[in-house]
Scaffold this active site. Structure first.
Site, short mmCIF file in Angstrom:
data_model
loop_
_atom_site.label_atom_id
_atom_site.label_comp_id
_atom_site.label_asym_id
_atom_site.label_seq_id
_atom_site.Cartn_x
_atom_site.Cartn_y
_atom_site.Cartn_z
CG ASP A 113 30.92 101.57 123.17
OD1 ASP A 113 30.90 101.30 121.95
OD2 ASP A 113 30.28 100.91 124.03
CB SER A 114 34.20 101.43 118.40
OG SER A 114 33.82 102.67 117.85
CG ASP A 148 28.08 104.36 121.75
OD1 ASP A 148 26.88 104.08 121.93
OD2 ASP A 148 28.90 103.57 121.24
CE LYS A 178 25.77 103.28 118.96
NZ LYS A 178 26.04 102.13 119.87
CD GLU A 219 26.41 98.17 122.84
OE1 GLU A 219 26.43 97.10 123.48
OE2 GLU A 219 27.40 98.65 122.27
CD GLU A 264 28.05 95.94 116.12
OE1 GLU A 264 27.65 96.90 116.81
OE2 GLU A 264 29.23 95.56 116.11
O1 KIV Z 1 30.86 102.13 119.12
C1 KIV Z 1 30.64 101.97 117.92
O2 KIV Z 1 31.46 102.27 117.05
C2 KIV Z 1 29.36 101.41 117.55
C3 KIV Z 1 29.14 101.05 116.12
C4 KIV Z 1 29.85 99.79 115.81
C5 KIV Z 1 27.71 101.00 115.77
O3 KIV Z 1 28.52 101.23 118.38
#
Ligand code: KIV
Length: 282
Positions: free
Chosen positions: A46-47, A85, A114, A116, A183
């Site tokens: 989600d970055s 994500d 993934k 969080e 992280e």
């Molecule tokens: O969204 C992302 O890029 C991440 C990484 C920083 C682990 O969650």
């Protein structure tokens, strides 16, 4: 497809395995680069919100956005495990919605998802795994909690906070996660978490004792140059290379040097002569 989730789950460095290599990618060209470079995992993170879509944090992206980018990565058919994500609010409301959202990422081409958070996410982790979808955990500095954390701050600096992170990792592993992203935590905390669990830890800003590392594509290639966190190593300066290339193109257009004769399509002479006959030379 690369490694399966169970194969990744067995990759502990202490058992003699090489560290896992994960990199983010958000589109087909990025996926091809990651695959050709031999990355084990691609995280469609989600970055994307911050490094591609121009937002200040990751809270703005939706499941639709993540499906769009996951599908683009999957269409490149990289020889990598693709992690989709789950964005903020896609796994916070109800178990039904959570499983449906995870399934959407899988149908877009992800091989696992993934999410969080630690112990408070366990019910959702269990429901996703019960739907046969492998889950990667993510603890420490969790960007979706930016407001709750009071900023993007290193987590686990106090012993009690660190103890909670170790507990969270154990709980996620016990719930069935096949790997955990760590992280923004001190080296000693990452080492303790890595020692405490049988599944691999993948670090970002977590030091050298993890079972793997992940970096954001735009950071490691130097495409994103506005802010460089301490933990980022830049392996290229593509922002400068790209700006120089576009500047050279602009100069060539303005001077008439681009396009050249060879960079254009041409008619055979007879057709060109006929055209001249049709319209004359005036
Ligand atoms: O969204 C992302 O890029 C991440 C990484 C920083 C682990 O969650």
């Amino acid at each position: 497809m690369g490694l399966s989730a169970p194969a990744i789950g067995a990759r502990k460095v202490r058992n003699g395995h090489d560290p896992l290599v994960m990199v983010t990618a958000y589109d087909a060209p990025g996926a091809r680069v990651a695959s050709d470079a031999g990355a084990d995992l691609i995280l469609v993170g989600d970055s994307v919100a911050m490094v591609v879509l121009g937002y200040d944090d990751t809270l703005q992206v939706t499941v639709d956005d993540m499906v769009h980018h996951t599908a683009a990565v999957a269409r490149a058919e990289p020889d990598c495990h693709i992690v989709g994500d789950l964005p903020w609010m896609s796994y916070h409301v109800s178990a039904e919605e959570t499983v449906r959202n995870a399934a959407r990422l899988m149908r877009a081409g992800a091989h696992s998802v993934k999410l969080e958070g630690g112990r408070k996410r366990l019910p959702m982790v269990e429901r996703i795994i019960a739907a046969e979808i492998p889950v990667m955990g993510h603890i420490g500095l969790t960007p979706q909690s930016v407001h709750a954390m009071g900023g993007f701050k290193v987590q686990g600096k106090q012993a009690e906070q660190a103890r909670k992170l170790i507990q969270a990792a154990k709980s996620l592993a016990h719930a069935g996660c096949y790997a955990i992203v760590l992280e923004g935590v001190p080296v000693r905390v990452a080492e303790a978490v890595t020692e405490a669990v049988e599944i691999p830890t993948i670090g970002i800003g977590a030091g050298m004792h993890c079972d793997g590392q992940v970096l954001v594509y735009h950071d490691l290639l130097g495409i994103e140059d506005r802010f460089t966190p301490k933990f980022v190593r830049r392996y290229a300066d593509l922002k400068t290379a790209s700006t120089d290339a576009v500047r050279a193109y602009a100069a060539d257009v303005r001077s008439g040097a681009f396009p050249s004769h060879d960079e254009a399509y041409h008619m055979v002479d007879a057709e060109a002569d006929e055209l001249l006959g049709l319209y004359g030379s005036d």
